[in-house]
Scaffold this motif. Structure first.
Motif, PDB file in Angstrom:
ATOM      1  N   ASN A   4       8.339  12.575  58.132  1.00 47.58           N
ATOM      2  CA  ASN A   4       8.187  11.125  58.127  1.00 47.58           C
ATOM      3  C   ASN A   4       7.457  10.749  56.855  1.00 47.58           C
ATOM      4  N   MET A   5       8.131   9.962  56.028  1.00 46.16           N
ATOM      5  CA  MET A   5       7.492   9.529  54.791  1.00 46.16           C
ATOM      6  C   MET A   5       6.764   8.231  55.058  1.00 46.16           C
ATOM      7  N   PRO A   6       5.452   8.214  54.858  1.00 45.39           N
ATOM      8  CA  PRO A   6       4.694   6.997  55.153  1.00 45.39           C
ATOM      9  C   PRO A   6       5.130   5.825  54.290  1.00 45.39           C
ATOM     10  N   ILE A   7       5.096   4.661  54.885  1.00 51.33           N
ATOM     11  CA  ILE A   7       5.479   3.420  54.203  1.00 51.33           C
ATOM     12  C   ILE A   7       4.524   3.082  53.065  1.00 51.33           C
ATOM     13  N   PHE A   8       3.301   3.574  53.149  1.00 58.41           N
ATOM     14  CA  PHE A   8       2.282   3.169  52.187  1.00 58.41           C
ATOM     15  C   PHE A   8       2.288   3.990  50.905  1.00 58.41           C
ATOM     16  N   LEU A   9       3.322   4.742  50.634  1.00 58.78           N
ATOM     17  CA  LEU A   9       3.394   5.475  49.372  1.00 58.78           C
ATOM     18  C   LEU A   9       3.271   4.491  48.216  1.00 58.78           C
ATOM     19  N   ASN A  10       2.687   4.958  47.113  1.00 60.49           N
ATOM     20  CA  ASN A  10       2.373   4.073  45.990  1.00 60.49           C
ATOM     21  C   ASN A  10       3.583   3.447  45.325  1.00 60.49           C
ATOM     22  N   GLY A  11       4.731   4.030  45.463  1.00 64.49           N
ATOM     23  CA  GLY A  11       5.885   3.412  44.819  1.00 64.49           C
ATOM     24  C   GLY A  11       7.057   4.345  44.732  1.00 64.49           C
ATOM     25  N   ARG A  12       8.073   3.852  44.057  1.00 64.71           N
ATOM     26  CA  ARG A  12       9.323   4.595  43.967  1.00 64.71           C
ATOM     27  C   ARG A  12       9.167   5.904  43.219  1.00 64.71           C
ATOM     28  N   GLN A  24      14.228  20.772  46.038  1.00 61.86           N
ATOM     29  CA  GLN A  24      13.951  22.069  45.418  1.00 61.86           C
ATOM     30  C   GLN A  24      13.631  23.118  46.492  1.00 61.86           C
ATOM     31  N   LEU A  25      12.949  22.702  47.543  1.00 60.26           N
ATOM     32  CA  LEU A  25      12.593  23.599  48.650  1.00 60.26           C
ATOM     33  C   LEU A  25      13.724  23.728  49.674  1.00 60.26           C
ATOM     34  N   GLN A  26      14.840  23.072  49.410  1.00 60.35           N
ATOM     35  CA  GLN A  26      16.022  23.067  50.270  1.00 60.35           C
ATOM     36  C   GLN A  26      15.728  22.501  51.663  1.00 60.35           C
ATOM     37  N   ILE A  27      14.875  21.510  51.693  1.00 64.76           N
ATOM     38  CA  ILE A  27      14.572  20.805  52.939  1.00 64.76           C
ATOM     39  C   ILE A  27      15.501  19.602  53.030  1.00 64.76           C
ATOM     40  N   LYS A  28      16.171  19.485  54.154  1.00 61.93           N
ATOM     41  CA  LYS A  28      17.133  18.395  54.348  1.00 61.93           C
ATOM     42  C   LYS A  28      16.395  17.119  54.747  1.00 61.93           C
ATOM     43  N   VAL A  29      16.845  16.014  54.179  1.00 66.81           N
ATOM     44  CA  VAL A  29      16.203  14.723  54.399  1.00 66.81           C
ATOM     45  C   VAL A  29      17.213  13.746  54.988  1.00 66.81           C
ATOM     46  N   THR A  30      16.768  13.031  56.016  1.00 66.15           N
ATOM     47  CA  THR A  30      17.580  11.995  56.650  1.00 66.15           C
ATOM     48  C   THR A  30      16.887  10.659  56.502  1.00 66.15           C
ATOM     49  N   ILE A  31      17.648   9.649  56.146  1.00 68.58           N
ATOM     50  CA  ILE A  31      17.142   8.274  56.172  1.00 68.58           C
ATOM     51  C   ILE A  31      17.834   7.593  57.339  1.00 68.58           C
ATOM     52  N   GLU A  32      17.033   7.037  58.246  1.00 69.96           N
ATOM     53  CA  GLU A  32      17.562   6.406  59.452  1.00 69.96           C
ATOM     54  C   GLU A  32      17.548   4.888  59.348  1.00 69.96           C
ATOM     55  N   ASN A  33      18.256   4.277  60.271  1.00 71.01           N
ATOM     56  CA  ASN A  33      18.320   2.818  60.390  1.00 71.01           C
ATOM     57  C   ASN A  33      18.884   2.141  59.143  1.00 71.01           C
ATOM     58  N   VAL A  34      19.873   2.767  58.548  1.00 70.32           N
ATOM     59  CA  VAL A  34      20.538   2.164  57.398  1.00 70.32           C
ATOM     60  C   VAL A  34      21.427   1.036  57.926  1.00 70.32           C
ATOM     61  N   ASP A  35      21.340  -0.111  57.291  1.00 66.03           N
ATOM     62  CA  ASP A  35      22.089  -1.270  57.776  1.00 66.03           C
ATOM     63  C   ASP A  35      23.166  -1.700  56.785  1.00 66.03           C
ATOM     64  N   SER A  36      23.731  -2.875  57.029  1.00 68.30           N
ATOM     65  CA  SER A  36      24.853  -3.354  56.217  1.00 68.30           C
ATOM     66  C   SER A  36      24.423  -4.319  55.111  1.00 68.30           C
ATOM     67  N   SER A  37      23.131  -4.410  54.855  1.00 65.80           N
ATOM     68  CA  SER A  37      22.675  -5.377  53.854  1.00 65.80           C
ATOM     69  C   SER A  37      22.780  -4.827  52.435  1.00 65.80           C
ATOM     70  N   LYS A  38      23.028  -5.724  51.520  1.00 63.47           N
ATOM     71  CA  LYS A  38      23.078  -5.362  50.103  1.00 63.47           C
ATOM     72  C   LYS A  38      21.694  -4.894  49.632  1.00 63.47           C
ATOM     73  N   MET A  39      20.638  -5.471  50.205  1.00 58.90           N
ATOM     74  CA  MET A  39      19.284  -5.087  49.841  1.00 58.90           C
ATOM     75  C   MET A  39      19.033  -3.596  50.140  1.00 58.90           C
ATOM     76  N   THR A  40      19.418  -3.154  51.337  1.00 54.66           N
ATOM     77  CA  THR A  40      19.255  -1.737  51.687  1.00 54.66           C
ATOM     78  C   THR A  40      20.110  -0.864  50.785  1.00 54.66           C
ATOM     79  N   TYR A  41      21.338  -1.275  50.571  1.00 52.63           N
ATOM     80  CA  TYR A  41      22.255  -0.522  49.713  1.00 52.63           C
ATOM     81  C   TYR A  41      21.653  -0.328  48.319  1.00 52.63           C
ATOM     82  N   ASN A  42      21.160  -1.409  47.738  1.00 53.55           N
ATOM     83  CA  ASN A  42      20.578  -1.324  46.394  1.00 53.55           C
ATOM     84  C   ASN A  42      19.287  -0.513  46.381  1.00 53.55           C
ATOM     85  N   LEU A  43      18.473  -0.670  47.401  1.00 54.51           N
ATOM     86  CA  LEU A  43      17.205   0.050  47.483  1.00 54.51           C
ATOM     87  C   LEU A  43      17.410   1.565  47.538  1.00 54.51           C
TER      88      LEU A  43
END
Length: 122
Positions: A4-12, A24-43
């Motif tokens: 779980n990546m905390p929301i309060f990270l300093n930035g991109r 690099q460590l070959q750890i798989k990452v999932t991003i959940e709750n992806v929606d249909s907005s252009k904002m999410t797509y661009n982010l």
């Protein structure tokens, strides 16, 4: 491994550094709750090279008078194919939603359309 990546990270930059290290460590990452907005797509564009799975809530792709779809599941599918990212679609509940994921050949699915949770006795 679930991270779980905390929301309060300093930035991109910090997020990108973490994602690079995880890849690099070959750890798989999932991003959940992806929606249909252009904002999410661009982010998410800059993070896609480091992601293994994107999980979509199918309800985000139901067009109605109150909800406009900027990016369809098919558009997401074409974009993430470039990075070999797997799609997971959740909250599938009816035949129309099953037909949509069948049409798009999405293998990873979740939802009541496939059965309800059950308690198993030992």
């Amino acid at each position: 491994m679930i991270l779980n990546m905390p929301i309060f990270l300093n930035g991109r930059k910090e997020i990108l550094q973490i994602l690079r290290k995880l890849k690099q460590l070959q750890i798989k990452v999932t991003i959940e709750n992806v929606d249909s907005s252009k904002m999410t797509y661009n982010l998410l564009q800059r993070y896609l090279p480091y992601i293994t799975y994107l999980k979509f809530n199918i309800h985000s792709f139901n067009k109605s008078a109150n909800h406009w779809i900027d990016i369809t599941l098919a558009q997401w599918q074409r974009r993430i194919a470039i990075f070999n990212i797997e799609m997971i679609v959740g909250k599938i509940e009816d035949a129309n939603q099953v037909a949509l994921v069948n049409q798009l050949n999405i293998p990873f699915r979740q939802g009541y359309a496939y059965g309800h949770p059950k308690n198993f006795k030992k």
